[in-house]
Design a protein around this motif. Structure first.
Motif, PDB file in Angstrom:
ATOM      1  N   ASP A 260      43.615   2.022  10.357  1.00  0.00           N
ATOM      2  CA  ASP A 260      43.145   1.323   9.150  1.00  0.00           C
ATOM      3  C   ASP A 260      44.082   1.538   7.958  1.00  0.00           C
ATOM      4  O   ASP A 260      44.025   0.803   6.969  1.00  0.00           O
ATOM      5  CB  ASP A 260      41.713   1.733   8.793  1.00  0.00           C
ATOM      6  N   LEU A 261      44.953   2.541   8.054  1.00  0.00           N
ATOM      7  CA  LEU A 261      45.954   2.767   7.006  1.00  0.00           C
ATOM      8  C   LEU A 261      46.858   1.542   6.859  1.00  0.00           C
ATOM      9  O   LEU A 261      47.284   1.196   5.755  1.00  0.00           O
ATOM     10  CB  LEU A 261      46.781   4.003   7.361  1.00  0.00           C
ATOM     11  N   PHE A 262      47.138   0.883   7.969  1.00  0.00           N
ATOM     12  CA  PHE A 262      48.082  -0.232   7.977  1.00  0.00           C
ATOM     13  C   PHE A 262      47.407  -1.580   7.724  1.00  0.00           C
ATOM     14  O   PHE A 262      48.068  -2.614   7.738  1.00  0.00           O
ATOM     15  CB  PHE A 262      48.846  -0.252   9.304  1.00  0.00           C
ATOM     16  N   LYS A 263      46.090  -1.544   7.500  1.00  0.00           N
ATOM     17  CA  LYS A 263      45.407  -2.763   7.085  1.00  0.00           C
ATOM     18  C   LYS A 263      45.713  -3.089   5.632  1.00  0.00           C
ATOM     19  O   LYS A 263      45.488  -4.215   5.172  1.00  0.00           O
ATOM     20  CB  LYS A 263      43.895  -2.622   7.296  1.00  0.00           C
ATOM     21  N   ASN A 264      46.197  -2.083   4.910  1.00  0.00           N
ATOM     22  CA  ASN A 264      46.617  -2.299   3.523  1.00  0.00           C
ATOM     23  C   ASN A 264      47.980  -2.990   3.536  1.00  0.00           C
ATOM     24  O   ASN A 264      48.977  -2.419   3.977  1.00  0.00           O
ATOM     25  CB  ASN A 264      46.691  -0.952   2.794  1.00  0.00           C
ATOM     26  N   ARG A 265      48.029  -4.228   3.073  1.00  0.00           N
ATOM     27  CA  ARG A 265      49.234  -5.050   3.159  1.00  0.00           C
ATOM     28  C   ARG A 265      50.409  -4.428   2.400  1.00  0.00           C
ATOM     29  O   ARG A 265      51.539  -4.386   2.906  1.00  0.00           O
ATOM     30  CB  ARG A 265      48.931  -6.455   2.617  1.00  0.00           C
ATOM     31  N   LEU A 266      50.140  -3.930   1.196  1.00  0.00           N
ATOM     32  CA  LEU A 266      51.225  -3.345   0.398  1.00  0.00           C
ATOM     33  C   LEU A 266      51.796  -2.107   1.069  1.00  0.00           C
ATOM     34  O   LEU A 266      53.010  -1.869   1.020  1.00  0.00           O
ATOM     35  CB  LEU A 266      50.729  -2.993  -1.008  1.00  0.00           C
ATOM     36  N   MET A 378      59.992   1.710  -4.320  1.00  0.00           N
ATOM     37  CA  MET A 378      59.427   1.551  -2.973  1.00  0.00           C
ATOM     38  C   MET A 378      58.310   2.559  -2.720  1.00  0.00           C
ATOM     39  O   MET A 378      57.266   2.212  -2.157  1.00  0.00           O
ATOM     40  CB  MET A 378      60.522   1.716  -1.913  1.00  0.00           C
ATOM     41  N   ASN A 379      58.522   3.802  -3.133  1.00  0.00           N
ATOM     42  CA  ASN A 379      57.518   4.845  -2.900  1.00  0.00           C
ATOM     43  C   ASN A 379      56.222   4.549  -3.651  1.00  0.00           C
ATOM     44  O   ASN A 379      55.125   4.664  -3.095  1.00  0.00           O
ATOM     45  CB  ASN A 379      58.060   6.209  -3.317  1.00  0.00           C
ATOM     46  N   SER A 380      56.352   4.193  -4.934  1.00  0.00           N
ATOM     47  CA  SER A 380      55.153   3.942  -5.738  1.00  0.00           C
ATOM     48  C   SER A 380      54.426   2.689  -5.257  1.00  0.00           C
ATOM     49  O   SER A 380      53.192   2.645  -5.246  1.00  0.00           O
ATOM     50  CB  SER A 380      55.506   3.837  -7.226  1.00  0.00           C
ATOM     51  N   LEU A 381      55.181   1.660  -4.829  1.00  0.00           N
ATOM     52  CA  LEU A 381      54.550   0.452  -4.271  1.00  0.00           C
ATOM     53  C   LEU A 381      53.771   0.797  -3.011  1.00  0.00           C
ATOM     54  O   LEU A 381      52.620   0.378  -2.841  1.00  0.00           O
ATOM     55  CB  LEU A 381      55.621  -0.586  -3.934  1.00  0.00           C
ATOM     56  N   THR A 382      54.375   1.570  -2.129  1.00  0.00           N
ATOM     57  CA  THR A 382      53.766   1.887  -0.834  1.00  0.00           C
ATOM     58  C   THR A 382      52.422   2.578  -0.985  1.00  0.00           C
ATOM     59  O   THR A 382      51.473   2.295  -0.245  1.00  0.00           O
ATOM     60  CB  THR A 382      54.720   2.783  -0.014  1.00  0.00           C
ATOM     61  N   LEU A 383      52.315   3.472  -1.963  1.00  0.00           N
ATOM     62  CA  LEU A 383      51.102   4.283  -2.120  1.00  0.00           C
ATOM     63  C   LEU A 383      50.144   3.731  -3.171  1.00  0.00           C
ATOM     64  O   LEU A 383      49.062   4.281  -3.363  1.00  0.00           O
ATOM     65  CB  LEU A 383      51.487   5.719  -2.508  1.00  0.00           C
ATOM     66  N   SER A 452      60.076  -9.859  -0.428  1.00  0.00           N
ATOM     67  CA  SER A 452      59.637 -11.185  -0.869  1.00  0.00           C
ATOM     68  C   SER A 452      58.218 -11.484  -0.387  1.00  0.00           C
ATOM     69  O   SER A 452      57.570 -12.417  -0.871  1.00  0.00           O
ATOM     70  CB  SER A 452      60.598 -12.264  -0.359  1.00  0.00           C
ATOM     71  N   LYS A 453      57.708 -10.688   0.572  1.00  0.00           N
ATOM     72  CA  LYS A 453      56.362 -10.875   1.096  1.00  0.00           C
ATOM     73  C   LYS A 453      55.298 -10.210   0.220  1.00  0.00           C
ATOM     74  O   LYS A 453      54.106 -10.325   0.496  1.00  0.00           O
ATOM     75  CB  LYS A 453      56.271 -10.310   2.524  1.00  0.00           C
ATOM     76  N   ILE A 454      55.726  -9.503  -0.810  1.00  0.00           N
ATOM     77  CA  ILE A 454      54.766  -8.918  -1.755  1.00  0.00           C
ATOM     78  C   ILE A 454      54.084 -10.056  -2.504  1.00  0.00           C
ATOM     79  O   ILE A 454      54.738 -10.969  -2.998  1.00  0.00           O
ATOM     80  CB  ILE A 454      55.471  -7.975  -2.758  1.00  0.00           C
ATOM     81  N   SER A 455      52.761 -10.014  -2.588  1.00  0.00           N
ATOM     82  CA  SER A 455      52.031 -11.097  -3.252  1.00  0.00           C
ATOM     83  C   SER A 455      52.271 -11.052  -4.753  1.00  0.00           C
ATOM     84  O   SER A 455      52.509  -9.994  -5.339  1.00  0.00           O
ATOM     85  CB  SER A 455      50.531 -11.004  -2.949  1.00  0.00           C
ATOM     86  N   ASN A 456      52.162 -12.198  -5.392  1.00  0.00           N
ATOM     87  CA  ASN A 456      52.387 -12.291  -6.837  1.00  0.00           C
ATOM     88  C   ASN A 456      51.375 -11.493  -7.641  1.00  0.00           C
ATOM     89  O   ASN A 456      51.657 -11.069  -8.752  1.00  0.00           O
ATOM     90  CB  ASN A 456      52.360 -13.755  -7.284  1.00  0.00           C
ATOM     91  N   ARG A 457      50.192 -11.257  -7.053  1.00  0.00           N
ATOM     92  CA  ARG A 457      49.171 -10.495  -7.799  1.00  0.00           C
ATOM     93  C   ARG A 457      49.563  -9.032  -7.974  1.00  0.00           C
ATOM     94  O   ARG A 457      48.996  -8.309  -8.776  1.00  0.00           O
ATOM     95  CB  ARG A 457      47.825 -10.578  -7.110  1.00  0.00           C
ATOM     96  N   SER A 458      50.587  -8.586  -7.194  1.00  0.00           N
ATOM     97  CA  SER A 458      51.066  -7.209  -7.322  1.00  0.00           C
ATOM     98  C   SER A 458      52.109  -7.077  -8.429  1.00  0.00           C
ATOM     99  O   SER A 458      52.629  -6.009  -8.668  1.00  0.00           O
ATOM    100  CB  SER A 458      51.679  -6.741  -5.995  1.00  0.00           C
ATOM    101  N   GLU A 459      52.413  -8.215  -9.068  1.00  0.00           N
ATOM    102  CA  GLU A 459      53.421  -8.157 -10.147  1.00  0.00           C
ATOM    103  C   GLU A 459      52.895  -7.355 -11.319  1.00  0.00           C
ATOM    104  O   GLU A 459      51.713  -7.370 -11.614  1.00  0.00           O
ATOM    105  CB  GLU A 459      53.750  -9.598 -10.619  1.00  0.00           C
TER     106      GLU A 459
END
Length: 459
Positions: A260-266, A378-383, A452-459
């Protein structure tokens, strides 16, 4: 309030002890890079063929990370930390006494396992002992030692090789380790958790097979000693182990890293991005000192000093990282910066023996800034979107991926270098280095597609 948050005297020795472990691990990751040609000469090996000394260490660190927290909870903080320093110190002694490459790699793997326990257990000890009001101050103090190691490592390695022998690159850990052992017994309590869940041994073995298979398969690809069928078998075994672990993680509640950890898209995008975007950046501290010494004939000490601006660039980037990410957003920033890092890696192929030192230093400094910005983002995005329950597991998995990417990056750089040496018939080693850098830069640029697969809502 500010006075209350300062580190109290009774915790300072504990923080110093944690810093010793952090420093030893951080120093040992970088000090060896400038010493590789001297080690190769002493052991009668080709300097382009001994990157297993680095890969074995880093891979052992990656493999040992999942064990660190469980061992500390099961056997106690003091016992685990003492064992970590003892293993690391004894292995360092063994590295220095090695008479051939296989012995050295064997002791480096043992050293890496000790190193795998040092940083997580040091951080865990502060988390469990230091009051929350002083925790940030304690971690910040410990992190300084982690920055000093990479800062002085390459130059210290070059100075040791020039002034004494390569053996002291490893023996320098011994007095530090003995001090650490003494203070561990004196100041660290042996906190043991009452209830410790069973360790996921089968999942751990599957992860090890995955990592070792990938790295060995890539490393062997350029060597005529190993058959194509063996290389393919290793890579297939690695893929099968990874797929089996995915199934295992889905079914078993006690799995090291639940599905379930990998169900998180980001989180998934961040893990994939970390894996591929670190290949070039993590291989350059290995590749550039080799190019400076073997390609350009620069002495080890100067080659080590030339790597210092890279670390200074990383330090310079710290205060500007957050404002830049907030301004551009994760998606736009990581796409742009991935391309810039790739172009910067590729631009090292334009350097020559005539390149002025000031320009080379500026070049390394700029790369240090871009690479550090990439890693932090990358680290902060991942977590960033993990729940409190997933944070610890997600952080551990990210740490493994960081170490795995370093292993794969160095193995890939070594393989590409050997392939291009054959292409140029060993008559133009500079061209082989330049071609390798171009390939690594291209990989980093292609990685922008993942972000580029990061959704715009994560901006």
């Amino acid at each position: 309030m500010e006075e209350h948050n300062k580190l109290q005297p009774e915790f300072r020795v504990l923080v110093l002890l944690a810093s010793i472990g952090f420093f030893m691990q951080a120093l040992d990751t970088t000090i060896i890079f400038t010493a590789l040609p001297a080690i190769a000469e002493s052991l009668n090996e080709n300097p382009l063929d001994i990157h297993g000394v680095v890969i074995g260490y880093v891979l052992a660190v990656a493999g040992g990370i999942p064990l660190s927290g469980w061992l500390a909870d099961k056997f106690g903080l003091r016992n685990t930390y003492f064992a970590a320093i003892l293993i690391f110190t004894a292995a360092s002694l063994g590295c220095g006494f090695s008479h051939n490459l296989n012995q050295l790699i064997g002791f480096r793997i043992l050293q890496g396992f000790g190193g795998a326990l040092l940083m997580p257990v040091a951080r865990l000890s502060l988390l469990k002992i230091v009051p929350r009001t002083q925790f940030v101050s304690a971690i910040s103090t410990m992190n300084i030692s982690g920055l000093i190691g990479p800062l002085i490592g390459p130059a210290l390695g070059g100075w040791i090789v020039k002034s004494t022998t390569w053996h002291w690159v490893f023996w320098v850990n011994v007095p530090i380790g003995l001090i650490g052992l003494f203070f561990t017994l004196k100041v660290m309590p042996n906190i043991i958790e009452e209830k410790v869940k069973p360790f996921d041994l089968s999942g751990f073995i599957l992860l090890l097979i995955t990592m070792v298979g990938i790295v060995l398969g890539i490393e062997m690809a350029s060597s005529p000693e190993f058959s194509t069928s063996l290389i393919i078998s290793l890579l297939v075994a690695s893929i099968c182990a990874a797929l089996t672990y995915a199934y295992h993680a889905h079914l078993h509640e006690q799995a090291l890293f639940r599905a379930d950890l990998f169900k998180n898209r980001l989180f998934t995008i961040g893990i994939l991005g970390n894996l591929f975007a670190r290949l070039g950046g993590n291989s350059l501290p290995f590749l550039l000192p080799l190019m400076l010494q073997i390609g350009f004939g620069i002495e080890p000490l100067m080659a080590g000093l030339m790597m210092t601006p890279l670390v200074l660039g990383s330090l310079f980037s710290k205060p500007i990282t957050r404002p830049i990410i907030q301004s551009l957003g994760y998606r736009r920033f990581l796409i742009i910066n991935s391309v810039l890092v790739g172009l910067c890696i590729a631009s090292f192929s334009l350097t020559s023996i005539e390149t002025p030192i000031w320009f080379r230093a500026l070049h390394f400094f700029i790369f240090g800034i871009l690479n550090s910005l990439q890693f932090v983002a990358m680290n902060s995005l991942t977590l960033s979107e993990l729940s409190a329950q997933q944070a610890s597991s997600g952080n551990s998995f990210l740490s493994i991926i960081m170490m795995l990417s370093m292993s794969v990056g160095i193995a890939l750089a070594g393989t590409l270098l050997n392939v291009f040496m054959d292409v140029y018939a060993h008559s133009a080693s500079i061209d082989a280095f330049h071609s390798t850098l171009l390939c690594l830069g291209a990989i980093n640029i292609i990685t922008a597609f993942i972000f580029s697969k990061i959704s715009n809502r994560s901006e």
